[in-house]
Write a protein that holds these residues in place. Sequence first.
Motif, PDB file in Angstrom:
ATOM      1  N   ALA A 106       0.806  -1.227  -0.274  1.00  8.77           N
ATOM      2  CA  ALA A 106       0.297   0.045   0.036  1.00  8.77           C
ATOM      3  C   ALA A 106       1.375   1.651  -0.153  1.00  8.77           C
ATOM      4  O   ALA A 106       0.730   2.462  -0.654  1.00  8.77           O
ATOM      5  CB  ALA A 106      -0.926   0.399   1.483  1.00  8.77           C
ATOM      6  N   ARG A 107       1.733   1.455   1.029  1.00 12.62           N
ATOM      7  CA  ARG A 107       2.930   2.896   0.646  1.00 12.62           C
ATOM      8  C   ARG A 107       3.436   2.636  -0.428  1.00 12.62           C
ATOM      9  O   ARG A 107       3.713   3.866  -0.688  1.00 12.62           O
ATOM     10  CB  ARG A 107       3.955   2.150   2.009  1.00 12.62           C
ATOM     11  CG  ARG A 107       2.835   2.471   3.612  1.00 12.62           C
ATOM     12  CD  ARG A 107       3.885   2.362   4.567  1.00 12.62           C
ATOM     13  NE  ARG A 107       4.634   1.743   5.256  1.00 12.62           N
ATOM     14  CZ  ARG A 107       5.779   1.237   4.498  1.00 12.62           C
ATOM     15  NH1 ARG A 107       6.760   2.288   4.301  1.00 12.62           N
ATOM     16  NH2 ARG A 107       6.620   0.609   4.671  1.00 12.62           N
ATOM     17  N   PHE A 108       4.076   1.301  -0.886  1.00 16.91           N
ATOM     18  CA  PHE A 108       4.482   1.838  -2.394  1.00 16.91           C
ATOM     19  C   PHE A 108       3.871   2.560  -3.494  1.00 16.91           C
ATOM     20  O   PHE A 108       4.117   3.421  -3.665  1.00 16.91           O
ATOM     21  CB  PHE A 108       4.799   0.121  -2.770  1.00 16.91           C
ATOM     22  CG  PHE A 108       5.850   0.233  -4.198  1.00 16.91           C
ATOM     23  CD1 PHE A 108       7.199   0.590  -4.259  1.00 16.91           C
ATOM     24  CD2 PHE A 108       5.401  -0.094  -4.886  1.00 16.91           C
ATOM     25  CE1 PHE A 108       8.032   0.792  -5.348  1.00 16.91           C
ATOM     26  CE2 PHE A 108       6.002  -0.438  -6.316  1.00 16.91           C
ATOM     27  CZ  PHE A 108       6.956   0.125  -6.448  1.00 16.91           C
ATOM     28  N   GLU A 202      -5.520  12.236  -1.733  1.00 14.73           N
ATOM     29  CA  GLU A 202      -4.986  11.662  -1.271  1.00 14.73           C
ATOM     30  C   GLU A 202      -5.785  10.729  -0.807  1.00 14.73           C
ATOM     31  O   GLU A 202      -5.617   9.825  -1.147  1.00 14.73           O
ATOM     32  CB  GLU A 202      -3.964  12.469   0.165  1.00 14.73           C
ATOM     33  CG  GLU A 202      -2.713  12.977   0.450  1.00 14.73           C
ATOM     34  CD  GLU A 202      -1.397  11.871  -0.036  1.00 14.73           C
ATOM     35  OE1 GLU A 202      -1.763  11.025   0.756  1.00 14.73           O
ATOM     36  OE2 GLU A 202      -1.059  12.433  -1.360  1.00 14.73           O
ATOM     37  N   ALA A 203      -7.154  11.002  -0.580  1.00 15.03           N
ATOM     38  CA  ALA A 203      -8.482   9.958  -0.288  1.00 15.03           C
ATOM     39  C   ALA A 203      -8.337   9.459  -1.859  1.00 15.03           C
ATOM     40  O   ALA A 203      -8.802   7.573  -1.112  1.00 15.03           O
ATOM     41  CB  ALA A 203      -9.511  10.696   0.415  1.00 15.03           C
ATOM     42  N   GLU A 204      -8.072  10.413  -2.658  1.00 15.10           N
ATOM     43  CA  GLU A 204      -8.011   9.235  -4.018  1.00 15.10           C
ATOM     44  C   GLU A 204      -7.897   7.723  -3.979  1.00 15.10           C
ATOM     45  O   GLU A 204      -7.819   7.154  -4.993  1.00 15.10           O
ATOM     46  CB  GLU A 204      -8.328   9.788  -5.079  1.00 15.10           C
ATOM     47  CG  GLU A 204      -8.996  10.005  -6.074  1.00 15.10           C
ATOM     48  CD  GLU A 204     -10.347   8.976  -6.189  1.00 15.10           C
ATOM     49  OE1 GLU A 204     -10.591   8.111  -7.288  1.00 15.10           O
ATOM     50  OE2 GLU A 204     -10.928   8.472  -5.642  1.00 15.10           O
ATOM     51  N   ILE A 205      -6.079   8.742  -4.031  1.00 16.62           N
ATOM     52  CA  ILE A 205      -5.001   8.348  -4.616  1.00 16.62           C
ATOM     53  C   ILE A 205      -5.351   6.496  -2.889  1.00 16.62           C
ATOM     54  O   ILE A 205      -5.246   5.275  -3.489  1.00 16.62           O
ATOM     55  CB  ILE A 205      -3.455   8.480  -4.106  1.00 16.62           C
ATOM     56  CG1 ILE A 205      -3.626   9.425  -5.096  1.00 16.62           C
ATOM     57  CG2 ILE A 205      -2.807   7.383  -4.084  1.00 16.62           C
ATOM     58  CD1 ILE A 205      -1.849  10.384  -4.174  1.00 16.62           C
ATOM     59  N   VAL A 209      -5.636   2.072  -4.807  1.00 15.87           N
ATOM     60  CA  VAL A 209      -4.449   1.883  -4.339  1.00 15.87           C
ATOM     61  C   VAL A 209      -4.544   0.748  -3.151  1.00 15.87           C
ATOM     62  O   VAL A 209      -4.051  -0.699  -2.991  1.00 15.87           O
ATOM     63  CB  VAL A 209      -3.181   2.161  -3.366  1.00 15.87           C
ATOM     64  CG1 VAL A 209      -2.180   1.328  -3.190  1.00 15.87           C
ATOM     65  CG2 VAL A 209      -2.605   3.806  -4.599  1.00 15.87           C
ATOM     66  N   ASP A 210      -5.972   0.893  -1.975  1.00 21.61           N
ATOM     67  CA  ASP A 210      -6.003  -0.119  -1.334  1.00 21.61           C
ATOM     68  C   ASP A 210      -6.425  -0.947  -2.262  1.00 21.61           C
ATOM     69  O   ASP A 210      -6.715  -2.268  -2.461  1.00 21.61           O
ATOM     70  CB  ASP A 210      -7.524   0.235  -0.819  1.00 21.61           C
ATOM     71  CG  ASP A 210      -6.332   1.364   0.857  1.00 21.61           C
ATOM     72  OD1 ASP A 210      -5.311   1.373   1.123  1.00 21.61           O
ATOM     73  OD2 ASP A 210      -7.378   1.834   1.480  1.00 21.61           O
ATOM     74  N   MET A 215      -7.149  -6.229  -4.823  1.00 22.68           N
ATOM     75  CA  MET A 215      -7.628  -7.805  -6.572  1.00 22.68           C
ATOM     76  C   MET A 215      -6.171  -8.350  -6.327  1.00 22.68           C
ATOM     77  O   MET A 215      -5.746  -9.411  -6.756  1.00 22.68           O
ATOM     78  CB  MET A 215      -7.271  -6.153  -7.471  1.00 22.68           C
ATOM     79  CG  MET A 215      -8.815  -6.260  -7.236  1.00 22.68           C
ATOM     80  SD  MET A 215      -8.967  -4.874  -8.244  1.00 22.68           S
ATOM     81  CE  MET A 215      -9.112  -6.528 -10.213  1.00 22.68           C
ATOM     82  N   PHE A 216      -4.313  -7.985  -5.550  1.00 20.35           N
ATOM     83  CA  PHE A 216      -3.432  -8.744  -5.928  1.00 20.35           C
ATOM     84  C   PHE A 216      -3.457  -9.711  -5.035  1.00 20.35           C
ATOM     85  O   PHE A 216      -3.360 -10.930  -5.455  1.00 20.35           O
ATOM     86  CB  PHE A 216      -2.271  -7.104  -5.866  1.00 20.35           C
ATOM     87  CG  PHE A 216      -1.138  -8.039  -6.056  1.00 20.35           C
ATOM     88  CD1 PHE A 216      -0.443  -7.996  -7.647  1.00 20.35           C
ATOM     89  CD2 PHE A 216      -0.108  -7.960  -5.113  1.00 20.35           C
ATOM     90  CE1 PHE A 216       0.635  -8.270  -7.727  1.00 20.35           C
ATOM     91  CE2 PHE A 216       1.094  -9.133  -5.416  1.00 20.35           C
ATOM     92  CZ  PHE A 216       1.471  -8.862  -6.943  1.00 20.35           C
TER      93      PHE A 216
END
Length: 225
Positions: A106-108, A202-205, A209-210, A215-216
Amino acid sequence: MGATMTQTSQPIVKPAARNRRVAGMDPDKRRQILDGAHAVFTAQGFDAASMSEIAAAASVSKGTLYVYFEDKEHLFVALIEREREVQKQGVYAALTDGPDLRDALARFGEGLVRLLCGGFAVSAHRIVIGVAERMPDLGREFYERGPKQGAYRLSQFLADKVGQGLLDIDDTYLAAVQFLDLCQSTILRPRLFNALREPPAEAEIRRVVDSAVDMFLARYGCRKT
């Protein structure tokens, strides 16, 4: 090398060769030129920018500019590489700072999206895409030093997690590219086409990403029995 010997075996250094070795090696001057190039390329784009304008913006002579960079293409690639090196270290740090797999991914992913959607990165992508057909070497170098290198670094991280029994992946490079693409979904392409004028919130990012991480891991995560 570069010196001839007299009968007394004393080397005679050729000044021209010595000057060529030191020319273009002043890091402060190089940084000054790259700062000027950054301003010109960002404001005008690659095609409209001229070496004369870059020299003026950097407060150096045009001759000095060519001592450091043989042409505009090499200058542009050097500028991209400098900016990427500064920014991507924080992104890669997410893969080594903590033991939690989900948190690391997530951070990456969040760091990657912030980097790619920043003003300079977006301008650089637009410029390279615009000139890649007639300058394929520039396009290839941009890709290999950026997206391909990033995918390779992530694939190494994933391979380590496979070895730890946390992921089940046959082709870690393919999986890395898939994750990178998932993180950019609905965000990067609108930025590149200027449909999204400002970097995403930031909330959209985090939301995108979450979802990418979910999915991954649903596809590649090892299910506990």
